[in-house]
Design a protein around this motif. Structure first.
Motif, PDB file in Angstrom:
ATOM      1  N   ASP A   1    -129.117 -23.998  -8.410  1.00 48.66           N
ATOM      2  CA  ASP A   1    -128.280 -23.636  -7.233  1.00 48.66           C
ATOM      3  C   ASP A   1    -126.829 -24.125  -7.791  1.00 48.66           C
ATOM      4  N   LEU A   2    -126.795 -24.541  -9.113  1.00 50.03           N
ATOM      5  CA  LEU A   2    -125.419 -24.942  -9.529  1.00 50.03           C
ATOM      6  C   LEU A   2    -124.835 -23.903 -10.539  1.00 50.03           C
ATOM      7  N   SER A   3    -123.487 -24.172 -10.371  1.00 48.25           N
ATOM      8  CA  SER A   3    -122.769 -23.125 -10.879  1.00 48.25           C
ATOM      9  C   SER A   3    -122.532 -23.571 -12.323  1.00 48.25           C
ATOM     10  N   GLU A   4    -122.106 -22.609 -13.110  1.00 49.20           N
ATOM     11  CA  GLU A   4    -121.761 -23.154 -14.559  1.00 49.20           C
ATOM     12  C   GLU A   4    -120.738 -23.824 -14.402  1.00 49.20           C
TER      13      GLU A   4
ATOM     14  N   ALA B   1    -126.699 -35.857  -9.108  1.00 48.54           N
ATOM     15  CA  ALA B   1    -127.703 -36.288 -10.396  1.00 48.54           C
ATOM     16  C   ALA B   1    -128.111 -34.968 -10.755  1.00 48.54           C
ATOM     17  N   ARG B   2    -128.318 -33.736 -10.281  1.00 47.88           N
ATOM     18  CA  ARG B   2    -128.910 -32.458 -10.846  1.00 47.88           C
ATOM     19  C   ARG B   2    -127.678 -32.120 -11.794  1.00 47.88           C
ATOM     20  N   LEU B   3    -126.366 -32.031 -11.442  1.00 48.96           N
ATOM     21  CA  LEU B   3    -125.541 -31.889 -12.249  1.00 48.96           C
ATOM     22  C   LEU B   3    -125.365 -32.582 -13.470  1.00 48.96           C
TER      23      LEU B   3
ATOM     24  N   ALA C   1    -117.742 -28.748 -15.627  1.00 51.97           N
ATOM     25  CA  ALA C   1    -116.790 -30.038 -15.412  1.00 51.97           C
ATOM     26  C   ALA C   1    -117.468 -31.023 -15.524  1.00 51.97           C
ATOM     27  N   ALA C   2    -118.911 -31.179 -15.034  1.00 59.31           N
ATOM     28  CA  ALA C   2    -119.425 -32.593 -15.258  1.00 59.31           C
ATOM     29  C   ALA C   2    -119.542 -33.035 -16.537  1.00 59.31           C
ATOM     30  N   ALA C   3    -119.899 -32.025 -17.335  1.00 63.88           N
ATOM     31  CA  ALA C   3    -119.868 -32.331 -18.793  1.00 63.88           C
ATOM     32  C   ALA C   3    -118.636 -32.719 -19.479  1.00 63.88           C
ATOM     33  N   GLU C   4    -117.581 -32.085 -18.919  1.00 68.01           N
ATOM     34  CA  GLU C   4    -116.279 -32.398 -19.612  1.00 68.01           C
ATOM     35  C   GLU C   4    -115.685 -33.583 -19.034  1.00 68.01           C
ATOM     36  N   GLN C   5    -115.809 -34.004 -17.579  1.00 69.36           N
ATOM     37  CA  GLN C   5    -115.149 -35.315 -17.152  1.00 69.36           C
ATOM     38  C   GLN C   5    -116.277 -36.241 -16.816  1.00 69.36           C
ATOM     39  N   PRO C   6    -116.900 -37.024 -17.762  1.00 68.87           N
ATOM     40  CA  PRO C   6    -117.942 -37.934 -17.232  1.00 68.87           C
ATOM     41  C   PRO C   6    -117.476 -39.108 -16.903  1.00 68.87           C
ATOM     42  N   GLU C   7    -116.220 -39.374 -16.865  1.00 71.52           N
ATOM     43  CA  GLU C   7    -115.806 -40.866 -16.011  1.00 71.52           C
ATOM     44  C   GLU C   7    -115.619 -40.413 -14.483  1.00 71.52           C
TER      45      GLU C   7
END
Lengths: 892, 376
Positions: free
Chosen positions: A554-557, A357-359, A562-568
């Motif tokens: 605490d999230l890496s970039e 969720a934070r991602l 990746a989360a932004a690039e692979q939403p499904e």
């Protein structure tokens, strides 16, 4: 009598002989002007008939003609009882008197005078004559309205005439004397109001009776007091004998003694009963205590037995409870382990999901966070710059106000100087062609013309020639003002921290620039970091930036990218994470429920075990206490002993009760004891009262005897008897006097009544004779006469009669004439007619009344002669009758 | 034995209505005591029994109390036994205690209690003194139980009213007329009624020794009582002891001679007119002349007697024809006289009104007569 002839000479105005013509019976009127001699003729008539011819009185002299040495001759002819008489008299000179009857001389001189009187019925009264009825009927001028005064002779004459008609006498002098005697006797004794008169016998008798009565009353009062004292003394002595009766006193004392003893015995019995009652109570308490002790020990014994039984039972129960607790705890442990596992699984699932969720958030908010960060940096820079500017301005700035003050003071100074300069003399230096640089003003060479105010010392130096010092006349005020303004400018500059006006202006310009920049920075801050409600906008911006950056902590970039690039894929992962979390939650819930049940079971088992242990502890404690109190070794013996004590106490109690009952039965009731006490008190008081009363009686008897001796010594009884006789004598005397007065009053009233009746009858003929005349003027009126035949009053319809004196002159005149006419009528009716002669009458009568009077006179003239003399020809125009005249003899 | 029985001395009575004669009448009552003393000595009586009312009042002056004592003291051989009556009843603080305080003569014995006491060796006196003015009980009843020696002559002395007599006594104090017989009395001497009167052979009222009012007794009397034995009736002899005679007559006057004859008869009495206290009530119809004669006669008689109370109110003055003519009584006066005479005869008027009319008529005649005399 009818006057038929009258002639005078030497009388009044009638110097020569004058004759009255026309006289005759009936109504005669002589109407002549004033001073014609009417009254003179009236007096002449009277004089001739009633005066001695030898008289030389003043009246005679006044009657004579003034200044004439002539005799006053008067002739009167009259007709009487059928005879014709003529009287000739001369007065003053050649005095004579002759009387003719039927033309025959019958007397001369003095006899003639007297014979005339005899004929006329008049009475000689010494030197004068009582003209009798003629005086009544002949009214001279001015006397017609006077009250009629009848002489005794006239009244006697009239009375005889009236008595002849009514047949009664008034009683005359004797009757009046009797009346007066009675009146005077009454007047001596009583006042007009019928009260006793001071100084009279009646008053003395009344006073004597009242005094006797008062004295008797006073003495009787004292006697009553004495009698009261005697009776009181008798009562007191009788009472004293009763009190001093020895037998009675002894009886009372004996009764008191006996009653006192009885009361004391009752009290003693009461006390004994009270004591026995106390003993009984103590025995009852003792018995109760023994019973309680025995019961207590028996209870302990019973408790020990029961406790022991219960201890055995409880011990058996405790083992079961302990086993039950162990089992429940094992179950609880297993459940806790299971729950821990479920919690861990759930936590893992939660963390995974949360990270995902934070991602997602981070992917969404990464750019925003960067923008917020930039903005924050800008805002901080602006803030810092603003702070620096503020610091500089605070340190070095020159406010507008300060600057204004400096400008004002500079202007003021310049103004002062200009004013000074304006008032200062002007020095104008005009240089000549070669004067340039050769003239110095204030040490400074000038090149051209110069004009300057001399506001202060001015030195003008001309090189090589002269130095001119110009010192103007100082204006103290101007210098002072300039100095003041200069000091004010220095002060303002110093406060502003500058040394000059130019510097001040420069600093002001710099200040304004910095203030402008600071305003710009504040505007920038308001944009970058707006504040709401005064809150620090920069702090809010910082929080927003931090919030935006937090998910990325605490999230890496790479992950975010990746989360932004692979939403499904990212969505599927998130869904799995959600499912996993749900399963873990379910498992956790079950584990919690099982744990709860296990805990409940454990708690219940613990409670039961605890209760059992408590019970066991209690039982053991109780048993221990009871054992200590009553050890097994001697408890039975003690029970036996206590039972024995209970029996003894019961027996003792029964004995005490019996004794107390017997004693209580012997005690009188409270009411009886109270009655005995009251009787003792009463008898004691009675004996004391008796003794007090005896003492008081002795004193009262002594005082009473003293009073009686004092009063008795006065002989009150004898005095009262004397006063009673005195009063009786006074009463008899008063009664005698009052009876006498009553008789006198009755006699007076009877005589008065008889006299009034007689008078009324006596006056009836007069009233009857007057009535026609009176009613002619006053219909229904009635005149009242007194005993002298004078008019008392006139009643004309009103309840009250009008006294004669209250009537008007006119009415009185009319009444008086009518009375005379009535007398004349009475005389005529009795055969003794006499003329009525009125001189100048009816002068107060009005026109209507006078006509009525003419009628009256006309009526009267039918019975006797009426001669009226008047000067009022108009008023008497309708009189009628014979018109008589007075003519000289030669004309007759 | 012999004794004198008297009663009702009424010492201290005022007699004020007798004017200047009052003192003579008062003194006469004291003189009567001395007459009683002389009578007692003359008759050989050693006791005088006075049955009550020695004093007219129970509160006389001290001087009045002393006067009779001193008169009695003059007769030391006579014992004066004085019984309280209703006028001088015996009460604490009363006249009898005052008398004892004054000091009684030794021969004066007040009888203050009903206890019998001896008069001499044979005779005992049973007194019944009154303790109040009006006693409703018959105090002589106690005489029946009064003890005296066997054969003693019992003499009772009381003051009161015989119950079957006319109520002429002063008080209600009753006395049984048969008391003498019931109590075994040889003699019962009574007082209260001012008239010497025998009730029965053994019971007498002594009367008063000096009369004190008209219509009671003419002469003052006392009784000489001779008692031979207890069983024999006493011999009672009334004796005159008083100074004055009291006489009362009513006379219908008819003519002067009648009055003269009356006067002659009185003058012929043994006693002088100067000791006569006379009361006359004259009535009748009299002429003026007779009226004058009657007045003159009464004036002369008044000068002759001790005191004359002559009431002329009953005379009706009626002048005769000659007197009327002399008066020349006619006209209003005659009319008034006729009217008054009619009132005198008018029975519809009260007695008092008719008497007033009579007096007025009398006065009228007198006045007319006087007026006639004055005008004559």
């Amino acid at each position: 009598m009818i006057v038929t002839h009258l002639a005078v000479s030497g009388v009044g105005r009638f110097r020569t002989r004058h004759v009255v013509k026309g006289l005759g019976p009936g109504l005669n009127l002589l109407c002549a002007p004033n001073e014609h001699g009417k009254s003179t003729l009236f007096r002449a008539l009277q004089t001739c008939l009633f005066t001695r011819h030898g008289s030389s009185s003043e009246d005679i002299r006044l009657l004579s003609t003034l200044g004439a040495q002539l005799p006053a001759s008067i002739e009167v002819g009259f007709q009487l009882n059928g005879a014709h008489y003529k009287v000739h008299k001369s007065f003053m000179q050649s005095r004579s008197s002759r009387l003719f009857k039927d033309d025959r001389l019958i007397a001369e001189g003095r006899p003639a005078d007297e014979e005339v009187w005899r004929i006329l019925g008049v009475q000689e009264n010494g030197r004068s004559v009582d003209e009798s009825t003629f005086g009544l009927l002949w009214v001279k001028q001015g006397a017609s309205f006077d009250a009629i005064r009848t002489s005794d002779t006239a009244r006697s004459t009239l009375s005889r005439l009236i008595e002849a008609e009514v047949g009664q006498v008034l009683g005359g002098v004797r009757g009046e004397r009797v009346r007066q005697s009675i009146a005077s006797q009454l007047a001596r004794e009583e006042t007009d109001t019928g009260r006793p008169r001071a100084g009279g016998d009646w008053k003395r008798a009344v006073d004597a009776e009242e005094q006797a009565r008062a004295s008797l009353a006073q003495t009787q009062e004292t006697l009553r007091q004495l009698e009261s004292d005697l009776q009181a003394l008798e009562r007191m002595l009788r009472r004293q004998r009763e009190l001093e009766d020895a037998a009675t006193a002894a009886s009372m004392r004996a009764e008191l003694e006996r009653t006192t003893q009885e009361r004391d015995a009752a009290e003693r019995a009461h006390v004994a009963a009270e004591i026995a009652g106390g003993e009984e109570q103590r025995a009852a308490l003792e018995h109760e205590r023994a019973v309680k002790q025995h019961e207590a020990l028996a209870a302990i014994d019973a408790r020990i037995r029961v406790a022991r039984e219960q201890l055995a039972e409880r011990s058996a129960e405790r083992a079961g409870f302990e086993e039950e607790c162990r089992t429940a705890k094992q179950t609880l442990t297993a459940c806790e382990a299971r729950l821990a596992e479920a919690d861990a699984a759930l936590a893992t699932a939660e963390r995974a999901r949360d990270r995902l969720a934070r991602l997602a958030i981070a992917a969404a908010g990464a750019s925003e966070a960067a923008a917020l960060r930039k903005r924050l940096d800008d805002a901080r820079a602006a803030r810092d710059r603003r702070a620096m500017l503020s610091e500089t301005l605070a340190r070095d700035g020159l406010s507008a106000k300060q600057m204004q003050g400096i400008e004002d003071t500079a202007r003021d100074l310049e103004l002062r100087r200009q004013q000074q300069a304006a008032r200062a003399p002007q020095v104008t230096i005009r240089l000549e062609a070669d004067g340039a640089q050769r003239v110095r003003v204030q040490g400074e060479a000038i090149d051209g013309d110069r004009s300057l105010p001399v506001t202060g010392a001015v030195q003008i130096a001309i090189d090589g020639i002269a130095a001119i010092d110009i010192v103007p006349a100082a204006s103290a005020d101007d210098a002072r003002h300039i100095e003041e303004a200069r000091k004010a400018l220095e002060t303002a500059l110093r406060k502003a921290g500058v040394s000059s006006l130019a510097e001040a202006r420069a600093r002001r310009a710099a200040t304004e620039a910095m203030e402008s920049e600071r305003r710009e920075l504040e505007a920038t801050l308001r944009v970058l970091a707006p504040s709401a409600d005064g809150a620090d906008g920069l702090a809010a911006l910082e929080r927003r930036a931090a919030a935006a950056a937090a998910p990325l902590a605490d999230l890496s970039e790479d992950e975010v990218r990746a989360a932004a690039e692979q939403p499904e894929k990212f969505a599927a992962e998130r869904e799995q994470a959600d499912q996993r979390r749900a399963q873990c939650r379910e498992a956790q819930a079950q584990a919690q429920a099982a744990l709860l049940n296990a805990r409940t079971a454990v708690a219940a088992a613990d409670m039961k075990l605890a209760a059992c242990r408590n019970e066991l502890a209690r039982l053991e404690a109780s048993l221990e206490t009871d054992i200590r109190t009553a050890p097994d070794t001697d408890r039975a013996a003690r029970l036996d002993a206590l039972a024995e004590a209970v029996g003894a106490a019961a027996r003792h109690l029964a004995t005490a009760r019996e004794k107390a009952a017997v004693l209580r039965a012997a005690v009188p009731s409270d009411e009886q004891r109270a009655a005995l006490s009251a009787r003792v008190k009463r008898l004691g008081e009675a004996i004391r009262n008796r003794e007090s009363e005896q003492q008081r009686l002795r004193e009262d008897i002594a005082a009473s005897r003293a009073r009686i001796a004092a009063n008795g010594g006065q002989g009150l009884g004898q005095r009262a008897a004397e006063l009673e006789e005195t009063l009786a004598i006074a009463e008899r005397e008063r009664a005698r006097i009052e009876a006498g007065l009553a008789a006198l009053r009755l006699l007076r009233n009877t005589i008065d009544a008889c006299r009034d009746e007689a008078r009324e009858a006596y006056l009836t003929p007069i009233k009857r004779g007057m009535q026609p005349f009176l009613h002619t003027l006053f219909p229904g009126a009635e005149a009242q006469f007194d005993e002298t035949l004078a008019i008392e009053s006139l009643r004309r319809g009103a309840p009250e009669a009008e006294p004669f004196g209250y009537l008007s002159h006119g009415t009185r005149e009319q009444i008086a004439i009518m009375v005379r006419l009535a007398f004349g009528g009475l005389l005529a009716a009795r055969g003794q007619p006499a003329p009525v002669l009125l001189d100048d009458a009816l002068v107060f009568s009005d026109d209507d009344r006078i006509e009525c009077m003419f009628d009256v006179l006309t009526q009267a003239a039918e019975k006797h002669q009426v001669i009226v003399l008047t000067c009022r020809s108009r008023a008497f125009g309708s009189f009628g009758g014979r018109q008589i005249t007075v003519e000289p003899e030669e004309m007759a | 034995m012999r004794l004198i029985h008297s009663a009702d001395w009424q010492i201290g009575k005022p007699f004020l209505r007798f004017g200047e004669k009052a003192e003579r009448l008062r003194t006469a009552r004291l003189d009567a005591i001395e007459a009683l003393g002389r009578l007692a000595i003359e008759e050989g009586a050693s006791h005088v029994l006075v049955a009550g009312d020695i004093f007219d009042s129970d509160a006389p002056t001290t001087a009045t109390m002393r006067q009779p004592l001193e008169r009695m003291r003059n007769f030391p051989t006579v014992t004066w036994n004085l019984l309280p009556g209703n006028h001088d009843c015996h009460r604490p603080g009363g006249v009898w205690e005052r008398l004892e305080a004054l000091g009684l003569p030794s021969n004066v014995r007040p009888l203050l209690s009903p206890e019998p006491l001896a008069l001499d060796a044979r005779a005992w006196l049973l007194p019944a003194p009154l303790g109040s003015r009006a006693e409703s009980r018959d105090l002589t009843a106690a005489m029946e139980q009064a003890a005296t020696p066997e054969g003693a002559i019992r003499i009772g002395l009381a003051h009161g009213s015989i119950t079957n007599f006319r109520a002429e006594g002063d008080a209600s104090n009753p006395v049984d007329p048969d008391r003498a017989a019931k109590a075994g009395l040889a003699y019962l001497g009574l007082g209260d009624w001012h008239r010497t009167q025998s009730i029965n052979a053994r019971t007498w009222y002594a009367g008063t020794p000096e009369p004190d009012r008209h219509d009671s007794q003419t002469d003052g009397q006392a009784l000489v009582v001779s008692i031979e034995s207890a069983s024999a009736d006493p011999v009672v002899t009334p004796r005159t002891v008083g100074t004055f005679r009291w006489r009362s007559d009513a006379i219908v006057v008819s003519d002067a001679q009648q009055l003269a004859d009356l006067e002659t008869r009185w003058r012929q009495d043994a006693e002088p007119l100067s000791r006569l206290v006379l009361r006359l009530a004259l009535s009748g119809t009299v002429s003026l002349t007779l009226r004058d004669q009657t007045r003159e006669w009464s004036e002369r008689l008044a000068a002759s007697v001790c005191h004359l109370d002559c009431d002329l109110g009953g005379l009706q003055l009626r002048p005769d024809a000659a007197e009327l003519d002399a008066i020349d009584f006619d006209g209003v006066l005659r009319q008034a006289a006729e009217r008054l005479a009619a009132r005198v005869k008018d029975l519809s008027l009260s007695e008092a009104e008719r008497r007033v009319a009579e007096a007025a008529l009398d006065h009228l005649y007198v006045e007319a007569h006087a007026a006639r005399e004055a005008t004559a």
